[in-house]
Enzyme design. Structure first.
Site, mmCIF file in Angstrom:
data_model
loop_
_atom_site.group_PDB
_atom_site.id
_atom_site.type_symbol
_atom_site.label_atom_id
_atom_site.label_comp_id
_atom_site.label_asym_id
_atom_site.label_seq_id
_atom_site.Cartn_x
_atom_site.Cartn_y
_atom_site.Cartn_z
ATOM 1 C CG HIS A 1 2.663 1.150 2.886
ATOM 2 N ND1 HIS A 1 3.538 1.624 2.719
ATOM 3 C CD2 HIS A 1 2.443 0.012 2.067
ATOM 4 C CE1 HIS A 1 4.177 1.185 1.347
ATOM 5 N NE2 HIS A 1 3.490 0.171 1.087
ATOM 6 C CG HIS B 1 -0.997 -2.684 2.167
ATOM 7 N ND1 HIS B 1 -0.212 -3.291 3.477
ATOM 8 C CD2 HIS B 1 0.109 -2.708 1.071
ATOM 9 C CE1 HIS B 1 0.865 -3.419 2.949
ATOM 10 N NE2 HIS B 1 1.314 -3.251 1.660
#
Lengths: 677, 677
Positions: A26, A260
């Site tokens: 991430h 993300h």
């Protein structure tokens, strides 16, 4: 470029490089949060060479998926984590797993990833610090004045568990807790507009939190630093600092959910490094100036720790008793002979509910163990968790208690309680902390219990009303699957004591454990004190309670309230000349840890074994050939009626025992303990 | 005394008498809430003779412990519940259990008691009503215009699950939801001041709810009635009506927690009856005027239902297609031949992750089943739950979708989602509703899943990332105990399909079920399409997938991603002349329901059985003699590395199979299916 900017770029690129090397992870949150991490760590007191220093400030990454950020900070600050570790991000056997694991990585305070947990752990850490400070601080001797800082994202705020703990933190006026909300308006489904449009700031005001807003949270270090200073001025509220950030700051996909949870593309990384003034052909670069900057801060912090050590040395002279107590706790030792406070029973003692026996233990230990702290999720008069001598843990201004209090009014917040308990356990100083609720509602806290087990935190659940024996409240409250659930969870002790000695054994193990959560399942109804039980025997997790023969016709294995029924059933069978031993297994985990020889002595070959437990039989086939239990939901009614209805009477158990004997007649009976590997 | 006052006193005293007769229960909340119940029911449309009328208003008692209130209302209104039932309150086999059970009692919409659930069920009911109305209403044909009303207490508000659902309800602008907060400032631990001092009203405003306050909630019927009218005027927000009440209103112990969960004392009941103008020597009294009053309202409501029936008859003429569809749904029927939409695979089809196969099923069913509705807890791109054709369920004003949409953006709110799913399922009209999250986080929703199972609601969990096979996210995300937990829960189907045909079988059962929740555990990684699988065979829950012999040396039993590994291991063993059959058990619950003969044909005597599943072995001893699994937590790394590290390779499984064969050589091998009773 200022060295601060260079440092922030370094953090960002280390995180991006780690994710790229793993081709997994991430990058978005680390890119947005690097400035906040940089600014915050500069304000924090901690020593990478001694990550357990009790007066360190604590940092919790509640949005644990952003761990590349945390690992980068730990590497930069010289914790026992290296660039090599970062290069093996998310690989098997690395010290840099996909989410931060506290028991594996020095500098990681709590294990996060499951959303919402970290902020609650932060509440627990702050609660423990308040209690610790109120217990040991003296005028001129600020033994404890540390802060707990938390980063959390939108996901954490959406999870109900964070609502529970945040509400309680406001009530408890935990001004030593400072949380940063990474307000990037993006979650996995895209814009938070699709599901999360509440007014978070107004909600936290409603919880009585102090609110500070930073408009350029991914850029304005000074504003972030000022916000921290501002937060520390607040004397009676936790603080939420709203950091407006852009997820994936600097990336070509900044501000979208695509940054993300997926690595940045090669050309994106290239432009990012160029934009930040780094050589795009190199990875995992730490400029010397950045190392120097952080090392300087480490040195300052090491001086702080040295000063604290001097302070503590004087403290021990000035307050020899408290000082010795504190030293003992920091050494992770229990008081000499503490276990003598555990009550012991004989069959002549009267029948008592195990929840009541638990109350006796807690009351008895209250003065012996100053590190014992706990409460209930609004079931105090039912869980019987409050020692008579207890003082409530409350802000003194409320008049309801004070911060040295060791009884916590958690409210109806089981999941929040579980996660706060993990935070208290993670604080250190040997805290032994418990939370009470009905066994059935420990399930509400499954997410927190799982993290206790995974991160080896010895939280204690006082789980009363453990079966249909609770009676009239009915199937909505009667556990059926609950023990199976937690018995299947690794590193989790699930005690279901049958009498007073077994209750004492459960607490003995729970208090002595430093790495295993304990769930102690306790009855509402009275149980007799058994012939043949003892703390010592029960401490093996399973033992022959009632031995009718070395070569019996049958063995009953049972737990808790059904053990005495099995003893009675065995007596009934004896009248017919049939010999049935009774084995009590109060805890599967402990019993499983015994030697095979011991286990075979309890459950030998050649003897059919029938399990008896007033709930799901699931899992009992590991210790028995035949199971008797309840594989449906319970019912509402008087406890005695229910036991009769579901067949948990000596007569019926004896009859089922006979069936079992007959079934196995002429068959080869191999102990379930034996296995091929 | 007005008849309204008389009615309210009657409700109060029925509740008090019921609790007294049982010598168990909760009189406090009914005493405080009787006026609100009286005023509310008068405003509601419902028919006691047809409690399933689809356009009824729905009432949820989220503080389910106050069920003596609800039961009294149902008795007074002439539901199929009598004074006799009330006299047997909380007794075994009564229709008046200790908490309201929807599947047992006509007029109870949802099962409550575990705090926080009911309000979330209310959100689900309101959501379903909105979707239903948007789908079927036409100008001049208001097929659905019902409201959902909820009573909830402080306990419900403290539970995080209610925060999750309330936040979403505000976001979704569910103005058809009207909740009454029983603000009596008392919970079990005493005053709410000890743990619950947040500003609830400000918090609900932050969720974008409409707020109305009633100062004398235990007395002022007119104010309560007006509040309901006021709430109905709000066009874009759910409403929270704060009712300030005194717990145990009228009792000598009013306003204290001692009236919460214990029967009133005899002298207290006496003074209460006298105070209310009732004969203290009599119990369970219903004055004729009160019966008449309520019967009058029933008659009005029956006219309403009759008018609705006429409306629906015209609707069917005007909109024959939609009308027929709606009639089918109200009849609880699926469309003829719907199951033909389920995909079928052959071994020649490519290897695909079962989460992806699940997406294919959901997309395929989307147009076939207008009653199919669902979403994900902010993991849409991971769970693959959104059909390409789907429209989001959103307030039209947001521009993000509309109320006829069938895809729900739940946000990171697993527990709230589970409880909302229960509400949608309880609405009726044959809704088939699913929610997606990672399998590991279904545990966050354990409280809601348990209520699905207990109250027989066929919710469907699309639970992806079902094992260490998810890889790098690591042990915080990798289920170990999860399947055991839910397999031990009664009436819960836990499917772990091994390939495409088994995925179709799982959905076939899930969609056809009207009484059982289904958890479908799905992989992140690709799995081959297996030789020997079929929807029909898998629908038995367990079957011989790969038969090497009628008298094999060994049987592997397995599920999901490990089945194909067992097939390969069997092939390896065949090279050594050893015959190992492979049994796939995709669902324990369904397999357990098969005849003993069938089960013995799958797992016959004389053949050692070894289970293979990449998580806790707990419970597998019921279907095997030897277990191979993971009884520790997982690890972070590439999926293939983890499978190798934990020994889930054909070679190692074959070796363990050999160990099992050798261990049982010369021993009598009894099928684990056989049992004494």
């Amino acid at each position: 470029m200022s060295v601060d900017t260079l440092a922030i770029s370094t953090i960002r690129l280390l995180a991006v490089d780690a994710v790229a090397a793993a081709n997994s992870g991430h990058p978005g949150a680390p890119l947005g949060l690097a400035p906040a991490a940089h600014a915050l760590f500069k304000k924090m007191a901690f020593n990478p060479a001694n990550p357990d220093w009790i007066n360190r400030d604590r940092f919790v990454l509640s949005n644990g998926h952003a761990c590349a950020l945390l690992y980068s900070m730990l590497v930069l600050y010289g914790y026992d984590l290296t660039l090599e570790d970062l290069k093996h991000f998310r690989q098997l056997h690395s010290k840099t797993p996909g989410h931060p694991e506290a028991h594996e990585i020095p500098g990681v305070e709590v294990t996060t990833g499951p959303l919402g947990q970290g902020i609650c752990n932060g509440v627990g850490l702050a609660l423990a610090q308040k209690q610790f400070a109120a217990t040991y601080n003296k005028p001129g001797f600020p033994i404890s004045d540390s802060y707990t800082y938390v980063f959390l994202g939108d996901g954490c705020l959406m999870e109900g568990v964070s609502s529970e703990a945040s509400s309680l933190a406001g009530h408890l006026q935990l001004n030593n807790l400072i949380a940063f909300w990474d307000d990037n308006q993006i979650s996995i489904d895209g814009s938070t507009k699709v599901s999360f449009t509440e007014d978070v700031i107004a909600r936290y005001r409603a919880y009585d939190w102090n609110i500070i807003e930073v408009i350029k949270g991914d850029d304005d270090i000074e504003a972030i630093s000022n916000a921290i200073d501002e937060a520390k001025k607040c004397t009676n509220k936790p603080t939420l600092i709203r950091l407006k950030t852009i997820i994936g700051y600097g990336s070509l996909a900044a501000g979208t959910h695509s940054v993300h949870g997926s690595p940045l593309k090669a050309d994106d990384i290239k432009q990012l490094k160029e934009k930040f003034g780094f050589d795009p052909s190199k990875s995992f670069v730490i400029p010397e100036e950045v190392t120097a900057l952080y090392q300087e801060h480490v040195k300052e912090n090491q001086s702080k720790e040295a000063a604290w050590n001097d302070l503590f040395a004087s403290y021990k002279k000035e307050f020899p008793e408290l000082g010795a107590q504190l030293q003992r706790r920091l050494d992770g030792q229990l008081p000499e002979g503490w276990e003598k406070a555990l009550p012991v029973y004989t069959p002549q003692d009267k029948a008592v509910a195990t929840r009541k026996l638990s109350e006796t233990v807690l009351s008895s230990l209250y003065n012996v163990l100053p590190e014992l702290i706990g409460g209930s999720a609004d079931l105090t008069p039912s869980n019987l968790t409050r020692a008579a001598a207890a003082v409530d843990f409350q802000a003194p201004s409320t008049g309801l208690g004070d911060y040295s209090g060791r009884y916590i009014r958690y409210g109806v917040r089981e999941h929040g309680m579980g996660a706060i308990m993990n935070g208290i356990a993670a604080f250190g100083a040997n805290y032994k902390n418990f939370g009470g609720t009905f066994l059935n509602f420990v399930s509400y806290a499954a997410g927190a219990v799982r993290l206790s087990a995974l991160s080896q935190l010895p939280s204690i659940w006082v789980a009363t009303h453990d079966s249909i024996g609770l009676g009239e409240d009915g199937p909505t409250h009667q556990p059926i699957e609950t023990l199976a659930h937690f018995r299947a969870l690794p590193n989790t002790a699930v005690w279901r004591p049958a009498d007073g000695n077994e209750v004492s054994a459960a607490y003995k193990q729970a208090i002595e454990s430093t790495t295993t959560p304990h769930i102690i399942a306790l009855t509402r109804q009275n149980l007799p004190q058994l012939e043949g039980s003892s703390i010592e025997k029960a401490s093996k997790g399973g033992y022959i309670l009632c031995k009718k023969s070395d070569t019996p016709d049958l063995t009953f294995v049972s737990s808790g309230s059904e053990v005495s029924i099995c003893v009675d059933a065995s007596a009934k069978l004896a009248e017919q000349g049939i010999k049935a031993n009774v084995v009590s297994i109060p805890d599967f985990l402990t019993f499983n840890k015994q030697s095979e020889d011991y286990k075979l002595s309890v459950l030998p070959d050649g003897v059919p074994i029938m399990s008896v437990e007033v709930m799901s039989t699931f899992g009992w086939s590991k210790f028995s050939h035949q199971q008797f239990g309840i594989n449906t939901f319970g019912a509402s009614g008087k406890a005695e009626d229910l036991y009769k209805y579901f067949g948990f009477t000596p007569d019926n158990i004896a009859a089922k025992g006979l069936d079992t004997i007959n079934f196995y007649k002429g068959k080869q009976v191999i102990s379930p303990i034996r296995c091929a590997f």
